[in-house]
Design a protein around this motif. Structure first.
Motif, PDB file in Angstrom:
ATOM      1  N   LEU A  39     -51.277  -1.700 -24.183  1.00 59.04           N
ATOM      2  CA  LEU A  39     -52.370  -2.673 -24.247  1.00 59.04           C
ATOM      3  C   LEU A  39     -53.592  -2.150 -23.506  1.00 59.04           C
ATOM      4  O   LEU A  39     -54.703  -2.120 -24.061  1.00 59.04           O
ATOM      5  N   TRP A  40     -53.408  -1.738 -22.259  1.00 55.02           N
ATOM      6  CA  TRP A  40     -54.551  -1.278 -21.475  1.00 55.02           C
ATOM      7  C   TRP A  40     -55.038   0.093 -21.922  1.00 55.02           C
ATOM      8  O   TRP A  40     -56.205   0.441 -21.733  1.00 55.02           O
ATOM      9  N   ARG A  41     -54.176   0.856 -22.543  1.00 58.69           N
ATOM     10  CA  ARG A  41     -54.614   2.111 -23.161  1.00 58.69           C
ATOM     11  C   ARG A  41     -55.661   1.843 -24.229  1.00 58.69           C
ATOM     12  O   ARG A  41     -56.721   2.489 -24.244  1.00 58.69           O
ATOM     13  N   PHE A  42     -55.400   0.881 -25.102  1.00 58.04           N
ATOM     14  CA  PHE A  42     -56.322   0.627 -26.203  1.00 58.04           C
ATOM     15  C   PHE A  42     -57.527  -0.206 -25.766  1.00 58.04           C
ATOM     16  O   PHE A  42     -58.625  -0.053 -26.319  1.00 58.04           O
ATOM     17  N   VAL A  43     -57.354  -1.086 -24.784  1.00 66.52           N
ATOM     18  CA  VAL A  43     -58.508  -1.831 -24.260  1.00 66.52           C
ATOM     19  C   VAL A  43     -59.510  -0.866 -23.631  1.00 66.52           C
ATOM     20  O   VAL A  43     -60.725  -0.930 -23.905  1.00 66.52           O
ATOM     21  N   LEU A  44     -59.020   0.036 -22.808  1.00 70.23           N
ATOM     22  CA  LEU A  44     -59.913   0.996 -22.158  1.00 70.23           C
ATOM     23  C   LEU A  44     -60.537   1.944 -23.183  1.00 70.23           C
ATOM     24  O   LEU A  44     -61.727   2.283 -23.085  1.00 70.23           O
ATOM     25  N   ALA A  45     -59.752   2.358 -24.170  1.00 71.80           N
ATOM     26  CA  ALA A  45     -60.290   3.238 -25.216  1.00 71.80           C
ATOM     27  C   ALA A  45     -61.420   2.551 -25.972  1.00 71.80           C
ATOM     28  O   ALA A  45     -62.451   3.172 -26.272  1.00 71.80           O
ATOM     29  N   ALA A  46     -61.248   1.254 -26.292  1.00 72.15           N
ATOM     30  CA  ALA A  46     -62.292   0.519 -27.003  1.00 72.15           C
ATOM     31  C   ALA A  46     -63.564   0.413 -26.163  1.00 72.15           C
ATOM     32  O   ALA A  46     -64.682   0.572 -26.682  1.00 72.15           O
ATOM     33  N   LEU A  47     -63.422   0.140 -24.882  1.00 74.31           N
ATOM     34  CA  LEU A  47     -64.593   0.025 -24.002  1.00 74.31           C
ATOM     35  C   LEU A  47     -65.342   1.350 -23.901  1.00 74.31           C
ATOM     36  O   LEU A  47     -66.584   1.375 -23.896  1.00 74.31           O
ATOM     37  N   LEU A  48     -64.613   2.448 -23.822  1.00 76.60           N
ATOM     38  CA  LEU A  48     -65.252   3.756 -23.724  1.00 76.60           C
ATOM     39  C   LEU A  48     -65.899   4.189 -25.035  1.00 76.60           C
ATOM     40  O   LEU A  48     -66.911   4.902 -25.046  1.00 76.60           O
ATOM     41  N   LEU A  49     -65.324   3.763 -26.151  1.00 79.45           N
ATOM     42  CA  LEU A  49     -65.846   4.154 -27.462  1.00 79.45           C
ATOM     43  C   LEU A  49     -67.046   3.311 -27.907  1.00 79.45           C
ATOM     44  O   LEU A  49     -67.872   3.780 -28.699  1.00 79.45           O
ATOM     45  N   LEU A  50     -67.154   2.074 -27.406  1.00 76.79           N
ATOM     46  CA  LEU A  50     -68.165   1.145 -27.901  1.00 76.79           C
ATOM     47  C   LEU A  50     -69.587   1.699 -27.870  1.00 76.79           C
ATOM     48  O   LEU A  50     -70.308   1.589 -28.885  1.00 76.79           O
ATOM     49  N   PRO A  51     -70.068   2.294 -26.772  1.00 79.47           N
ATOM     50  CA  PRO A  51     -71.451   2.794 -26.787  1.00 79.47           C
ATOM     51  C   PRO A  51     -71.699   3.857 -27.854  1.00 79.47           C
ATOM     52  O   PRO A  51     -72.803   3.932 -28.411  1.00 79.47           O
ATOM     53  N   PHE A  52     -70.685   4.665 -28.161  1.00 82.40           N
ATOM     54  CA  PHE A  52     -70.836   5.726 -29.154  1.00 82.40           C
ATOM     55  C   PHE A  52     -70.642   5.208 -30.581  1.00 82.40           C
ATOM     56  O   PHE A  52     -71.115   5.822 -31.537  1.00 82.40           O
ATOM     57  N   ALA A  53     -69.920   4.091 -30.719  1.00 80.41           N
ATOM     58  CA  ALA A  53     -69.632   3.546 -32.050  1.00 80.41           C
ATOM     59  C   ALA A  53     -70.642   2.503 -32.493  1.00 80.41           C
ATOM     60  O   ALA A  53     -70.666   2.125 -33.669  1.00 80.41           O
ATOM     61  N   TRP A  54     -71.468   2.026 -31.575  1.00 82.08           N
ATOM     62  CA  TRP A  54     -72.337   0.881 -31.863  1.00 82.08           C
ATOM     63  C   TRP A  54     -73.275   1.134 -33.034  1.00 82.08           C
ATOM     64  O   TRP A  54     -73.440   0.283 -33.902  1.00 82.08           O
ATOM     65  N   ALA A  55     -73.914   2.301 -33.071  1.00 86.56           N
ATOM     66  CA  ALA A  55     -74.864   2.601 -34.144  1.00 86.56           C
ATOM     67  C   ALA A  55     -74.177   2.578 -35.507  1.00 86.56           C
ATOM     68  O   ALA A  55     -74.728   2.069 -36.492  1.00 86.56           O
ATOM     69  N   GLY A  56     -72.971   3.125 -35.585  1.00 92.47           N
ATOM     70  CA  GLY A  56     -72.247   3.125 -36.854  1.00 92.47           C
ATOM     71  C   GLY A  56     -71.756   1.752 -37.256  1.00 92.47           C
ATOM     72  O   GLY A  56     -71.624   1.457 -38.447  1.00 92.47           O
ATOM     73  N   LEU A  57     -71.502   0.875 -36.277  1.00 92.93           N
ATOM     74  CA  LEU A  57     -71.006  -0.469 -36.588  1.00 92.93           C
ATOM     75  C   LEU A  57     -72.084  -1.348 -37.208  1.00 92.93           C
ATOM     76  O   LEU A  57     -71.785  -2.209 -38.040  1.00 92.93           O
ATOM     77  N   ARG A  58     -73.330  -1.128 -36.834  1.00 93.11           N
ATOM     78  CA  ARG A  58     -74.401  -2.013 -37.307  1.00 93.11           C
ATOM     79  C   ARG A  58     -74.603  -1.933 -38.811  1.00 93.11           C
ATOM     80  O   ARG A  58     -74.938  -2.934 -39.448  1.00 93.11           O
ATOM     81  N   GLY A  59     -74.416  -0.759 -39.405  1.00 95.36           N
ATOM     82  CA  GLY A  59     -74.605  -0.636 -40.849  1.00 95.36           C
ATOM     83  C   GLY A  59     -73.323  -0.620 -41.643  1.00 95.36           C
ATOM     84  O   GLY A  59     -73.313  -0.239 -42.815  1.00 95.36           O
ATOM     85  N   LEU A  60     -72.223  -1.052 -41.021  1.00 96.60           N
ATOM     86  CA  LEU A  60     -70.915  -0.960 -41.661  1.00 96.60           C
ATOM     87  C   LEU A  60     -70.649  -2.168 -42.547  1.00 96.60           C
ATOM     88  O   LEU A  60     -70.964  -3.302 -42.187  1.00 96.60           O
ATOM     89  N   ARG A  61     -70.071  -1.921 -43.717  1.00 93.61           N
ATOM     90  CA  ARG A  61     -69.684  -2.991 -44.635  1.00 93.61           C
ATOM     91  C   ARG A  61     -68.228  -3.392 -44.402  1.00 93.61           C
ATOM     92  O   ARG A  61     -67.449  -2.656 -43.810  1.00 93.61           O
TER      93      ARG A  61
END
Length: 310
Positions: A39-61
């Motif tokens: 659980l904490w492995r994936f929670v921490l991974a998501a938090l670390l990935l969010l700043p790098f994934a944000w631009a791609g998420l905005r235009g995602l269908r």
């Protein structure tokens, strides 16, 4: 520039990163449940990935998001969850690892369902040598405990889940998106799964200990970012036989790693298994002969022509 060293370095990076998961969970085994660590492995991974994934998420269908979420559920939740459950039910980690190491065999056997990925000729001999080598390398760590029969089926379910995700991504790759965005969606999809499993055990708060924190960080950086990152990257660039051949190196690499890091013994059967695996890898990764390919193409063309006449 010669691309072959780069290609093989990608495969070796995948193998080392994939092996790191067994080492990481060994760090956290005495500090809390595998569910809680996951659980904490994936929670921490998501938090670390969010700043790098944000631009791609905005235009995602929505279709692209659902594709990656399904990959996450089957490749991460469906693989790690059943293996963790089997260990919690009394299956020893070595035995669970043996079943999990059947993944490359399963992928090769199911590869025929994907166009252009059928196993042929010398590849079958290479597969047989790799399987025998893997079984010999893993046999020393196997212990048949008092767990119920269905508990031993859970690692097999895990293998089928990841193999299904692999075939799905190989046959029907999703919409193009940054790797960080895809991985972010995948880890977010499995957070509720492990939150539920950890909650059923009665604890969601992580233990504050150096071993648990370092183990979770290890799993995030090496096993999640490295393991799954390199796995999807290699799946885009290599045949399923070559990827499976590389995954057959996971048990030997894990054994050598545990020997160097924890002082685990290396048996003669393990060394023999490593040798057989190394002999079988070039055969498994060998491309089918041009004659075989030409015959296959002619047969497919003839079949298509016969269908057009009916």
């Amino acid at each position: 520039m010669n691309v072959m060293p780069v290609r093989y370095s990608l495969l070796m990076a995948m193998v080392v990163s994939w092996s790191s998961g067994f080492i990481g969970y060994r760090y956290v085994a005495d500090q809390g449940s595998v569910y809680l660590a996951s659980l904490w492995r994936f929670v921490l991974a998501a938090l670390l990935l969010l700043p790098f994934a944000w631009a791609g998420l905005r235009g995602l269908r929505g279709k692209g998001m659902w594709h990656q979420a399904l990959l996450g559920l089957f490749a991460m939740g469906g693989y790690i969850g059943p293996i963790a459950a089997s260990i919690q039910l009394g299956v020893t980690p070595g035995t669970a690892s043996l079943f999990a190491n059947l993944l490359p065999l399963t992928i090769v056997l199911l590869a025929g369902s994907v166009p252009g990925q059928r196993t042929r000729g010398w590849q079958w001999l290479g597969l047989a040598l790799c399987v025998i080598g893997m079984l010999l390398a893993s046999a020393a760590s196997v212990e048949w405990a008092g767990a119920g029969l269905w508990a031993y089926c859970l690692p097999l379910l895990a293998v089928l889940s990841l193999a299904a995700a692999t075939l799905f991504e190989k046959a029907r790759p999703g919409a193009a998106m940054p790797a960080t965005t895809a991985l972010f969606i995948q880890v977010c999809a499995v957070i509720p799964v492990f939150a539920l499993l950890a909650g059923l055990e009665g604890e969601l708060r992580p233990p504050i200990s150096a071993d648990f924190v370092s183990g979770v960080l290890w799993l995030v950086i090496f096993s999640t970012f490295g393991g799954y990152g390199f796995y999807w990257l290699c799946l885009q660039r290599f045949s399923m036989q070559r990827i499976s051949g590389a995954l057959f190196l996971t048990p030997p690499v894990t054994l050598l790693w545990a020997w160097m890091q924890f002082g685990d013994p290396l048996s003669a059967s393990a060394l023999l298994g490593i040798g057989l695996t190394l002999v079988g890898l070039p055969l498994l990764g060998r491309a089918p002969s041009e004659k075989v390919c030409a015959v296959g193409i002619r047969q497919e063309t003839k079949s298509a022509g016969d269908k057009s006449l009916t």
